[in-house]
Design an enzyme around this catalytic site. Structure first.
Site, mmCIF file in Angstrom:
data_model
loop_
_atom_site.group_PDB
_atom_site.id
_atom_site.type_symbol
_atom_site.label_atom_id
_atom_site.label_comp_id
_atom_site.label_asym_id
_atom_site.label_seq_id
_atom_site.Cartn_x
_atom_site.Cartn_y
_atom_site.Cartn_z
ATOM 1 N N HIS A 1 0.848 -1.200 0.000
ATOM 2 C CA HIS A 1 0.000 0.000 0.000
ATOM 3 C C HIS A 1 0.887 1.254 0.000
ATOM 4 C CE1 HIS A 1 -3.386 2.496 0.468
ATOM 5 N NE2 HIS A 1 -3.788 2.193 1.681
ATOM 6 N N ASP B 1 2.907 6.056 -7.818
ATOM 7 C CA ASP B 1 4.175 5.804 -7.126
ATOM 8 C C ASP B 1 5.392 5.848 -8.034
ATOM 9 O OD1 ASP B 1 3.156 5.455 -4.559
ATOM 10 O OD2 ASP B 1 2.391 3.491 -5.124
ATOM 11 N N HIS C 1 -2.174 -0.968 -11.904
ATOM 12 C CA HIS C 1 -3.068 -0.557 -10.814
ATOM 13 C C HIS C 1 -4.301 -1.437 -10.848
ATOM 14 C CE1 HIS C 1 -5.460 2.001 -8.160
ATOM 15 N NE2 HIS C 1 -4.320 2.560 -7.801
HETATM 16 N N1 ACO Z 1 5.066 -5.351 -13.917
HETATM 17 C C1 ACO Z 1 4.953 -6.404 -14.752
HETATM 18 N N2 ACO Z 1 3.811 -7.081 -14.951
HETATM 19 C C2 ACO Z 1 2.737 -6.678 -14.264
HETATM 20 C C3 ACO Z 1 2.774 -5.577 -13.407
HETATM 21 C C4 ACO Z 1 3.986 -4.909 -13.225
HETATM 22 N N3 ACO Z 1 4.085 -3.855 -12.427
HETATM 23 N N4 ACO Z 1 1.539 -5.403 -12.862
HETATM 24 C C5 ACO Z 1 0.766 -6.344 -13.390
HETATM 25 N N5 ACO Z 1 1.480 -7.120 -14.250
HETATM 26 C C6 ACO Z 1 0.979 -8.220 -15.068
HETATM 27 C C7 ACO Z 1 0.749 -9.468 -14.241
HETATM 28 O O1 ACO Z 1 1.894 -10.296 -14.235
HETATM 29 C C8 ACO Z 1 -0.401 -10.088 -14.969
HETATM 30 O O2 ACO Z 1 0.077 -10.676 -16.150
HETATM 31 P P1 ACO Z 1 -0.546 -12.086 -16.664
HETATM 32 O O3 ACO Z 1 -1.953 -11.744 -17.036
HETATM 33 O O4 ACO Z 1 0.322 -12.469 -17.804
HETATM 34 O O5 ACO Z 1 -0.463 -13.033 -15.486
HETATM 35 C C9 ACO Z 1 -1.257 -8.909 -15.402
HETATM 36 O O6 ACO Z 1 -0.322 -7.828 -15.540
HETATM 37 C C10 ACO Z 1 -2.342 -8.525 -14.402
HETATM 38 O O7 ACO Z 1 -1.715 -8.314 -13.136
HETATM 39 P P2 ACO Z 1 -2.442 -8.508 -11.745
HETATM 40 O O8 ACO Z 1 -1.399 -8.789 -10.702
HETATM 41 O O9 ACO Z 1 -3.573 -9.470 -11.865
HETATM 42 O O10 ACO Z 1 -3.081 -7.081 -11.501
HETATM 43 P P3 ACO Z 1 -3.649 -6.549 -10.136
HETATM 44 O O11 ACO Z 1 -4.722 -5.600 -10.484
HETATM 45 O O12 ACO Z 1 -3.969 -7.636 -9.193
HETATM 46 O O13 ACO Z 1 -2.387 -5.786 -9.515
HETATM 47 C C11 ACO Z 1 -0.866 -4.134 -8.842
HETATM 48 C C12 ACO Z 1 -2.241 -4.425 -9.434
HETATM 49 C C13 ACO Z 1 -0.695 -4.877 -7.494
HETATM 50 C C14 ACO Z 1 -0.757 -2.641 -8.573
HETATM 51 C C15 ACO Z 1 0.208 -4.599 -9.830
HETATM 52 O O14 ACO Z 1 0.061 -3.937 -11.059
HETATM 53 C C16 ACO Z 1 1.631 -4.425 -9.287
HETATM 54 O O15 ACO Z 1 2.132 -5.318 -8.573
HETATM 55 N N6 ACO Z 1 2.295 -3.289 -9.627
HETATM 56 C C17 ACO Z 1 3.605 -2.998 -9.095
HETATM 57 C C18 ACO Z 1 3.525 -2.497 -7.667
HETATM 58 C C19 ACO Z 1 2.991 -1.076 -7.589
HETATM 59 O O16 ACO Z 1 3.421 -0.195 -8.322
HETATM 60 N N7 ACO Z 1 2.069 -0.864 -6.646
HETATM 61 C C20 ACO Z 1 1.493 0.467 -6.396
HETATM 62 C C21 ACO Z 1 0.058 0.524 -6.768
HETATM 63 S S1 ACO Z 1 -0.593 2.158 -6.542
HETATM 64 C C22 ACO Z 1 -0.957 2.295 -4.914
HETATM 65 O O17 ACO Z 1 -1.170 1.359 -4.209
HETATM 66 C C23 ACO Z 1 -0.959 3.631 -4.291
#
Ligand code: ACO
Length: 441
Positions: free
Chosen positions: A267, A362, A306
Site C-alpha cells: 500500500h 508511485d 493498478h
Molecule cells: N510489472 C509487470 N507485470 C505486471 C505488473 C507490473 N508492475 N503489474 C501487473 N502485471 C501483469 C501481471 O503479471 C499479470 O500478467 P498475466 O496476465 O500475464 O499473469 C497482469 O499484468 C495482471 O496483473 P495482476 O497482478 O492481476 O493485476 P492486479 O490488479 O492484481 O495488480 C498491482 C495491481 C498490485 C498494482 C500490480 O500492477 C503491481 O504489482 N504493480 C507494481 C507495484 C505497484 O506499483 N504498486 C502500487 C500501486 S498504486 C498504490 O497502491 C498507491
C-alpha cells in the site's frame, strides 16, 4: 419493460428468486433467502473485496477505465492546479469548497491544534533510535486517544469537528518529530505564520537559522502531493479505518489502524520499491535487460499497473510534471532519466500495452521525495499526511450512515467437524502439514 431486478435460478432446488438491483448492485443479504438446506442461506464469497461495495459514499469518484479521479465532483487535475491541501481537505471532509471567510476560519482552527502535549515528546523518546517512522506514527496517533478521552463521543458533531481539526493539525507535528527523533535532532515547535505544508517543512528541516523559510517550489510540490494522496475511495487503509471505526471506537484509534494498513509494502511502500528498482537498474542502457526480466516474470515493474486504473492513473501525469519542478530546484537526479526512458520503452511494448499497465502514482513520487531529501522510510509517512483528510471524511460519513453496523464478515468454514477431547496422556503425536507446523510453533 426492463426491470431493475436479477432473476436467479438455484439449480440445486430448481427455485427461482427475484432480487432487486439498486445502483447497479444487489444486496448480499438478499442471497440469504436462497437455501438448499433450511438455515443455510447462500453467501457471496469475495476475498479482498474484489467486487463488493461495502458502503455508499459521496466523497471520491474513480473511473479506472477512463483514468478519472474526482473529489466531491472536482477533477483531480483542477484541484492539483488551483487548490491547496487545506482547501482540498475542507472539500473532502465537508463536501463543498469553502468561501474565503470559511477557509480562513478552517485554516485557523487547524493551526491552533498543531502543538502536541509535552508527554508525546517523551513518548517519542521511548522509541529506539532506528525505529521506523511509520511505526512511531501508528503508536503516537493511537496514543492521542488517551490525551483526548472526549473523542469517544463520536455521535456528537462538535466533538467530531474538534477531533478532525486536532488530527489534521497534529499529524504533521507527529510526523516531523518522528523524523527528528531518527536523526537525533531536537524537535522544532510549529510555526503558524507558515502555510500548513511550509510549517511541516520547517518542523522537519529547520536547523540553527533564526527563521526558516521553505523553498516555495518545494513547498508547493509537497502541497500538491498531499492533494493527490488526499483520498482514493475504499483503498486498504480507508477500509481498515472504516472497519475499526465501525466498532464506534474513537477516531485516533481508527486513524492509527489506517496508518498501520498504509505501513504495508503493498500500500504505502510502493514508491520506495519504485525508487529501489530505478537504483537497481542503475543506468539507461540497462533498461532493455530489466524489461526482459519483467517480461519473463522474474521481477515486476514497480510503479506500474493498478487494480483500478486500466487506462492511466491521472495522478501520475501530474506527478511527472511536479518532478520536473522539484528537480529544477534540487538538481537533476540520474533516476529521472531512467524513469522517463523506462516509461517510454514500456509504453511502446506490447507486454505492457496489452495488459493495460501504465505508470501509477508511485512511479515518480518517490523520485520527488528523494530529491527533496526525505529518507525512503519516510515516504509512507508523507502519504499518511495527505490521506488523513480522506480518512476523516470517510469516518464522518460512516458514523452518519444509518445503514452501517459493526463490520463483521462471514466465512466459509472448511475446518474439522466436531471432535472429542483426548487427554494429554492418551493423545497420539499430531500429524501436521508444513503450513500448520510453521503456524503452531
Ligand atoms: N510489472 C509487470 N507485470 C505486471 C505488473 C507490473 N508492475 N503489474 C501487473 N502485471 C501483469 C501481471 O503479471 C499479470 O500478467 P498475466 O496476465 O500475464 O499473469 C497482469 O499484468 C495482471 O496483473 P495482476 O497482478 O492481476 O493485476 P492486479 O490488479 O492484481 O495488480 C498491482 C495491481 C498490485 C498494482 C500490480 O500492477 C503491481 O504489482 N504493480 C507494481 C507495484 C505497484 O506499483 N504498486 C502500487 C500501486 S498504486 C498504490 O497502491 C498507491
Amino acid at each position: 419493460m426492463a426491470k431493475d431486478t436479477l432473476t436467479v435460478t438455484d439449480n440445486r432446488t430448481g427455485k427461482q428468486y427475484e432480487i432487486p438491483i439498486e445502483h447497479n448492485a444487489i444486496r448480499a443479504a438478499d442471497l440469504k433467502q436462497i437455501q438448499a438446506e433450511p438455515g443455510q442461506g447462500l453467501l457471496s464469497y469475495d476475498p479482498a473485496f474484489l467486487n463488493t461495495a461495502a458502503c455508499k459514499s459521496r466523497i471520491t469518484f474513480i473511473d479506472g477505465d477512463k483514468g478519472i479521479l474526482r473529489y466531491r465532483g472536482y477533477p483531480i487535475e483542477e484541484l492539483a492546479e488551483k487548490s491547496n491541501y487545506l482547501e482540498t481537505a475542507y472539500l473532502i471532509v465537508k463536501g463543498e469548497l469553502p468561501d474565503s471567510e470559511r477557509l480562513d476560519k478552517w485554516k485557523n482552527n487547524i493551526k491552533v491544534h498543531t502543538m502536541v502535549h509535552e508527554n508525546i515528546k517523551k513518548f517519542m523518546d521511548g522509541f529506539r533510535y532506528d525505529a521506523h517512522p511509520m511505526g512511531m506514527l501508528v503508536g503516537t496517533v493511537g496514543a492521542l486517544s488517551t490525551f483526548y478521552p472526549d473523542a469517544n463521543k463520536i455521535f456528537d458533531l462538535e466533538s467530531r469537528r474538534l477531533q478532525t481539526r486536532r488530527l489534521l493539525g497534529k499529524l504533521p507535528t507527529l510526523a516531523a518529530y518522528a523524523y527528528r527523533r531518527t536523526r537525533g535532532l531536537p524537535y522544532v515547535h510549529p510555526e503558524n505564520d507558515l502555510s500548513y505544508t511550509g510549517n511541516f517543512l520547517a518542523m522537519l528541516f529547520r536547523m540553527t537559522e533564526r527563521e526558516y523559510r521553505p523553498n516555495p517550489i518545494l513547498e508547493r510540490a509537497l502541497d500538491v502531493l498531499f492533494i493527490l494522496h488526499a483520498d482514493h475511495e475504499q483503498n486498504c487503509s480507508t477500509n481498515s479505518l472504516r472497519n475499526v471505526a465501525s466498532s464506534q471506537v474513537d477516531p485516533y484509534s481508527a486513524v492509527a489502524a489506517a496508518v498501520a494498513a498504509l505501513y504495508g509494502p503493498l500500500h504505502g511502500g510502493a514508491n520506495e520499491a519504485a525508487v529501489r528498482m530505478l537504483e537497481q537498474i542503475g543506468s539507461v542502457d540497462k533498461i532493455p535487460a530489466y524489461i526482459k526480466r519483467v517480461k519473463e516474470g522474474e521481477v515486476r515493474l514497480m510503479g506500474f499497473g493498478h487494480r483500478i486504473y486500466k487506462n492511466h492513473d491521472p495522478r501520475a501525469k501530474i506527478i511527472k510534471k511536479l518532478a520536473d519542478d522539484v528537480l529544477s530546484v534540487t538538481g537533476k537526479s540520474g533516476l529521472i532519466d531512467i524513469a522517463v526512458e523506462l516509461e517510454r520503452i514500456a509504453l511502446e511494448d506490447d507486454y505492457f500495452v496489452s495488459r493495460k499497465l501504465y505508470p501509477n502514482v508511485d512511479f515518480y513520487s518517490g523520485i520527488i521525495y528523494k530529491a527533496m531529501g526525505f529518507p525512503m522510510q519516510f515516504f509512507p509517512v508523507l502519504f499518511a499526511l495527505g490521506r488523513v483528510a480522506g480518512w476523516l471524511a470517510h469516518w464522518a460519513e460512516m458514523v452518519r450512515d444509518s445503514e452501517q453496523k459493526i463490520a463483521r464478515p462471514r466465512q466459509i468454514y472448511l475446518g474439522e467437524d466436531t471432535r472429542g477431547y483426548i487427554t494429554l496422556d492418551k493423545r497420539p503425536r499430531p500429524t501436521l502439514d508444513e503450513n500448520a507446523v510453521s503456524e503452531l510453533i
